[in-house]
Design a protein around this motif. Structure first.
Motif, PDB file in Angstrom:
ATOM      1  N   ILE A  11     -89.102 -10.402-162.247  1.00 52.54           N
ATOM      2  CA  ILE A  11     -89.324 -11.247-163.631  1.00 52.54           C
ATOM      3  C   ILE A  11     -90.913 -11.086-163.735  1.00 52.54           C
ATOM      4  O   ILE A  11     -91.587 -10.721-164.997  1.00 52.54           O
ATOM      5  N   GLY A  12     -91.819 -11.228-162.729  1.00 57.07           N
ATOM      6  CA  GLY A  12     -93.095 -11.003-162.739  1.00 57.07           C
ATOM      7  C   GLY A  12     -93.808  -9.740-163.369  1.00 57.07           C
ATOM      8  O   GLY A  12     -94.740  -9.829-163.826  1.00 57.07           O
ATOM      9  N   ARG A  13     -93.071  -8.591-162.936  1.00 59.19           N
ATOM     10  CA  ARG A  13     -93.311  -7.289-163.314  1.00 59.19           C
ATOM     11  C   ARG A  13     -93.081  -7.371-164.907  1.00 59.19           C
ATOM     12  O   ARG A  13     -93.737  -6.247-165.456  1.00 59.19           O
ATOM     13  N   PHE A  14     -92.421  -8.170-165.470  1.00 57.93           N
ATOM     14  CA  PHE A  14     -92.072  -8.339-166.958  1.00 57.93           C
ATOM     15  C   PHE A  14     -91.830  -6.956-167.597  1.00 57.93           C
ATOM     16  O   PHE A  14     -91.845  -6.496-168.545  1.00 57.93           O
ATOM     17  N   GLY A  15     -90.940  -6.073-166.951  1.00 61.45           N
ATOM     18  CA  GLY A  15     -90.422  -4.742-167.432  1.00 61.45           C
ATOM     19  C   GLY A  15     -91.393  -3.613-167.458  1.00 61.45           C
ATOM     20  O   GLY A  15     -91.313  -2.442-168.156  1.00 61.45           O
ATOM     21  N   LEU A  16     -92.750  -4.075-166.942  1.00 62.15           N
ATOM     22  CA  LEU A  16     -93.846  -3.129-167.129  1.00 62.15           C
ATOM     23  C   LEU A  16     -93.768  -1.882-166.100  1.00 62.15           C
ATOM     24  O   LEU A  16     -94.855  -0.748-166.569  1.00 62.15           O
ATOM     25  N   LEU A  24     -97.007 -17.937-162.819  1.00 63.35           N
ATOM     26  CA  LEU A  24     -96.323 -18.877-163.237  1.00 63.35           C
ATOM     27  C   LEU A  24     -94.991 -19.028-162.290  1.00 63.35           C
ATOM     28  O   LEU A  24     -94.583 -20.176-161.787  1.00 63.35           O
ATOM     29  N   ILE A  25     -94.337 -18.140-162.165  1.00 66.68           N
ATOM     30  CA  ILE A  25     -93.057 -17.978-161.551  1.00 66.68           C
ATOM     31  C   ILE A  25     -93.236 -18.475-159.985  1.00 66.68           C
ATOM     32  O   ILE A  25     -92.408 -19.059-159.394  1.00 66.68           O
ATOM     33  N   SER A  26     -94.465 -17.738-159.440  1.00 63.34           N
ATOM     34  CA  SER A  26     -94.494 -18.146-157.925  1.00 63.34           C
ATOM     35  C   SER A  26     -94.588 -19.696-157.678  1.00 63.34           C
ATOM     36  O   SER A  26     -94.120 -20.350-156.949  1.00 63.34           O
ATOM     37  N   VAL A  27     -95.419 -20.362-158.611  1.00 62.66           N
ATOM     38  CA  VAL A  27     -95.661 -21.746-158.493  1.00 62.66           C
ATOM     39  C   VAL A  27     -94.475 -22.638-158.583  1.00 62.66           C
ATOM     40  O   VAL A  27     -94.088 -23.408-158.358  1.00 62.66           O
ATOM     41  N   LEU A  28     -93.495 -22.100-159.730  1.00 65.36           N
ATOM     42  CA  LEU A  28     -92.228 -22.938-160.052  1.00 65.36           C
ATOM     43  C   LEU A  28     -91.506 -22.589-158.866  1.00 65.36           C
ATOM     44  O   LEU A  28     -90.796 -23.678-158.379  1.00 65.36           O
ATOM     45  N   PHE A  70     -92.226 -22.173-155.866  1.00 65.05           N
ATOM     46  CA  PHE A  70     -92.593 -23.010-154.525  1.00 65.05           C
ATOM     47  C   PHE A  70     -92.267 -24.301-154.742  1.00 65.05           C
ATOM     48  O   PHE A  70     -91.911 -25.101-153.795  1.00 65.05           O
ATOM     49  N   ILE A  71     -92.325 -24.839-156.155  1.00 63.27           N
ATOM     50  CA  ILE A  71     -92.148 -26.403-156.177  1.00 63.27           C
ATOM     51  C   ILE A  71     -90.560 -26.694-156.231  1.00 63.27           C
ATOM     52  O   ILE A  71     -90.159 -27.873-155.508  1.00 63.27           O
ATOM     53  N   LEU A  72     -89.832 -25.645-156.625  1.00 59.22           N
ATOM     54  CA  LEU A  72     -88.304 -25.988-156.807  1.00 59.22           C
ATOM     55  C   LEU A  72     -87.353 -25.530-155.542  1.00 59.22           C
ATOM     56  O   LEU A  72     -86.294 -25.568-155.502  1.00 59.22           O
ATOM     57  N   ALA A  73     -88.102 -25.098-154.539  1.00 64.13           N
ATOM     58  CA  ALA A  73     -87.623 -24.558-153.553  1.00 64.13           C
ATOM     59  C   ALA A  73     -86.742 -25.556-152.925  1.00 64.13           C
ATOM     60  O   ALA A  73     -85.530 -25.195-152.426  1.00 64.13           O
ATOM     61  N   PRO A  74     -87.099 -26.714-152.646  1.00 61.29           N
ATOM     62  CA  PRO A  74     -86.221 -27.914-152.052  1.00 61.29           C
ATOM     63  C   PRO A  74     -84.915 -28.190-152.687  1.00 61.29           C
ATOM     64  O   PRO A  74     -83.723 -28.240-152.199  1.00 61.29           O
ATOM     65  N   ILE A  75     -85.041 -27.984-153.931  1.00 55.84           N
ATOM     66  CA  ILE A  75     -83.939 -28.235-154.918  1.00 55.84           C
ATOM     67  C   ILE A  75     -82.976 -26.993-155.026  1.00 55.84           C
ATOM     68  O   ILE A  75     -81.607 -27.122-154.785  1.00 55.84           O
ATOM     69  N   LEU A  76     -83.491 -25.808-154.779  1.00 61.11           N
ATOM     70  CA  LEU A  76     -82.500 -24.530-154.777  1.00 61.11           C
ATOM     71  C   LEU A  76     -81.893 -24.651-153.464  1.00 61.11           C
ATOM     72  O   LEU A  76     -80.546 -24.293-153.304  1.00 61.11           O
ATOM     73  N   ALA A  77     -82.631 -25.045-152.541  1.00 61.20           N
ATOM     74  CA  ALA A  77     -82.007 -25.055-150.941  1.00 61.20           C
ATOM     75  C   ALA A  77     -80.885 -26.031-150.995  1.00 61.20           C
ATOM     76  O   ALA A  77     -79.690 -25.867-150.228  1.00 61.20           O
ATOM     77  N   GLN A  78     -81.396 -27.039-151.285  1.00 60.91           N
ATOM     78  CA  GLN A  78     -80.333 -28.301-150.885  1.00 60.91           C
ATOM     79  C   GLN A  78     -79.284 -28.744-151.763  1.00 60.91           C
ATOM     80  O   GLN A  78     -78.097 -28.681-151.655  1.00 60.91           O
ATOM     81  N   GLN A  79     -79.799 -28.538-153.147  1.00 58.13           N
ATOM     82  CA  GLN A  79     -78.671 -28.780-154.270  1.00 58.13           C
ATOM     83  C   GLN A  79     -77.875 -27.377-154.800  1.00 58.13           C
ATOM     84  O   GLN A  79     -76.713 -27.729-155.069  1.00 58.13           O
ATOM     85  N   MET A 131     -92.046 -17.330-148.870  1.00 58.56           N
ATOM     86  CA  MET A 131     -92.031 -15.973-149.442  1.00 58.56           C
ATOM     87  C   MET A 131     -92.188 -16.171-150.854  1.00 58.56           C
ATOM     88  O   MET A 131     -92.585 -14.992-151.661  1.00 58.56           O
ATOM     89  N   ALA A 132     -92.263 -17.518-151.388  1.00 61.23           N
ATOM     90  CA  ALA A 132     -92.712 -17.600-153.211  1.00 61.23           C
ATOM     91  C   ALA A 132     -94.208 -17.347-153.175  1.00 61.23           C
ATOM     92  O   ALA A 132     -94.596 -16.693-154.037  1.00 61.23           O
ATOM     93  N   LEU A 133     -95.061 -17.194-152.064  1.00 61.45           N
ATOM     94  CA  LEU A 133     -96.398 -16.681-152.372  1.00 61.45           C
ATOM     95  C   LEU A 133     -96.391 -15.223-152.381  1.00 61.45           C
ATOM     96  O   LEU A 133     -97.622 -15.040-152.694  1.00 61.45           O
ATOM     97  N   ALA A 134     -95.517 -14.544-151.904  1.00 59.51           N
ATOM     98  CA  ALA A 134     -95.468 -13.340-152.139  1.00 59.51           C
ATOM     99  C   ALA A 134     -95.121 -12.795-153.458  1.00 59.51           C
ATOM    100  O   ALA A 134     -95.289 -11.362-153.724  1.00 59.51           O
ATOM    101  N   VAL A 135     -94.626 -13.366-154.619  1.00 53.15           N
ATOM    102  CA  VAL A 135     -94.255 -13.004-155.922  1.00 53.15           C
ATOM    103  C   VAL A 135     -95.359 -12.227-156.487  1.00 53.15           C
ATOM    104  O   VAL A 135     -95.245 -11.230-156.970  1.00 53.15           O
ATOM    105  N   VAL A 136     -96.516 -12.751-156.667  1.00 55.15           N
ATOM    106  CA  VAL A 136     -97.518 -11.974-157.362  1.00 55.15           C
ATOM    107  C   VAL A 136     -98.116 -11.003-156.605  1.00 55.15           C
ATOM    108  O   VAL A 136     -98.105  -9.703-157.438  1.00 55.15           O
TER     109      VAL A 136
END
Length: 442
Positions: free
Chosen positions: A70-75, A112-116, A118-127, A141-146
């Protein structure tokens, strides 16, 4: 004797196929090395963290891979198409303009995606996945997105200016060498968090290498950067983004849904089988690196007959190389899977089914790139949207019933349908028949 045979071989090829064969040879060697290190990494990973640990890693990898796409945006294909076309006309100011604008778009989106993530990791993992141990590897690994997004785009731009070796070093070899070496050095002290850290550090190092290669590739051209049209770039990359997203849906939705409905061990075995089956089509990746910019240049020059010849001959070459690998996976599947450890030895049937799907991908040729590089990206987008939706439906039906086997069937079937659909569209739109048998059309 060898020199004479080589001369005879090249004399039977036109100038475009000579370039394809030579470039593919370089790429093939690098891909073989890359595949070897990737395979070694998967073996080390499986033996050190086991099936359940591998399941957590592959879940994190899948989420981060989708995020970086998504971060590459089809480029990536926009870079390849426009850079190759302008480089063929020696319009280096435009080459630099495309690169500059595209990288700015990707930096903004991927950050933007990397930050999101990183923040949402606990929700994705647990819920969502109900696996609390997923949280920390996913955050690391979210830090590797950029860097993942950016170095992939740099590699595509390098292909466009015919720096094939450098492109493949960035896109293929450096990363698996670094991650494999890091995992080997840590050895038994490695947990999934350590593997995730190795992955992220490797991504940043590859990005630095990519910038070095790009600066070296264009340093000899003094033309000023042309202010390239934002609209032109976005009109091309937006449909390509949908293609990439839906391709990822087909490739990775199985492992994501298996992560929700299956066990960590099932995810681990399926993930290893899936990545091993991809060895069937690494020759396709090698050849695509050469023929994709060639497709763009020939189409730009109006040479449709030359385009057809390269497409058809390259498919025959790829099929010949992929067939022995397929046979090994089909005849000795349990042995191949047992290399990863005893807990993976039951995944032989997964390897057979996934390898057949990948072989269809090879045997239909570079049909996706043919459509994209000739300005028919919207046809490819529509094809991918339909098949991607089918893939999700099949996974939703089969995974609750059959577990990892259902995920395997859904993935392989969708891959085969996608490429057969693209083959049909290529034949109908361009009149080019790429299958290595029953030739017709151009």
């Amino acid at each position: 004797m060898i020199s004479s045979l080589k001369t005879v071989f090249y004399n039977n090829l036109d100038e475009h196929m000579v370039e394809v064969v030579r470039g593919a040879g370089i790429t093939f060697i690098i891909k073989v090395l890359s595949a070897g290190f990737a395979f070694a990494f998967n073996v080390l990973l499986a033996r050190i963290v086991g099936a359940e640990g591998a399941g957590i890693y592959f879940l994190s990898l899948t989420i981060v891979t989708i995020s970086a796409t998504i971060g590459r945006f089809g480029l990536e294909n926009t870079f390849l198409r426009f850079v190759a076309a302008h480089a063929a006309k020696n319009e280096w100011g435009s080459v630099k303009g495309v690169f500059q604008k595209g990288m700015l778009i990707s930096v903004a989106v991927s950050t933007l995606i990397s930050v999101l993530l990183f923040i949402l990791a606990p929700i994705l993992a647990q819920q969502l996945f109900h696996k609390s141990e997923l949280e920390m590897p996913l955050r690391l690994m979210a830090l590797a997105v950029v860097p993942l997004a950016l170095y992939w785009l740099i590699a595509e731009a390098l292909k466009g200016v015919k720096k094939i070796r450098d492109s493949q070093l960035v896109q293929g070899l450096i990363f698996p060498v670094l991650t494999c070496a890091g995992l080997f050095l840590l050895c038994d002290d490695s947990g999934v968090e350590s593997v995730a850290s190795i992955y992220t550090i490797g991504a940043f190092i590859v990005l630095l290498c990519g910038f070095f290669f790009w600066r070296r590739a264009v340093s000899g051209f003094k033309e000023s950067v042309v202010a390239y049209s934002w609209k032109k770039i976005l009109n091309s990359c937006t449909p390509l983004l949908w293609i990439q997203l839906m391709y990822l849906v087909m490739q990775w939705s199985s492992i994501l849904l298996l992560g929700i409905w299956g066990t960590k061990a099932e995810v681990g075995v399926f993930g290893v089988a899936s990545r091993t089956a991809m060895l069937t089509n690494f020759i396709l990746v090698s050849v695509n690196s050469i023929v994709a910019p060639k497709f763009s240049a020939l189409y730009c020059l109006g040479d449709m007959d030359g385009l057809a010849v390269i497409a058809r001959k390259s498919t025959k070459m790829m099929t010949a190389f992929a067939t022995p690998i397929l046979l090994v996976f089909v005849i000795f599947p349990n042995f191949v899977m047992s290399i990863f450890g005893e807990s993976f030895s039951g995944g032989g049937v997964f390897l057979i089914i996934l390898s057949i799907g990948q072989f269809v991908n090879v045997a239909t040729g570079s049909v996706g790139y043919l459509l994209i590089m000739t300005g028919n990206e919207r046809l490819m987008r529509n094809n991918t949207l339909v098949v991607g939706s089918l893939s999700i439906l099949l996974n939703v039906i089969f995974i609750p019933l059959l577990g990892a086997l259902g995920a395997t069937i859904a993935t392989s079937f969708a891959m085969a349908v996608l490429n057969l659909g693209a083959f049909f569209l290529t034949w109908r739109k361009l009149g080019i028949w790429t299958l290595p048998f029953m030739g017709r059309g151009r």
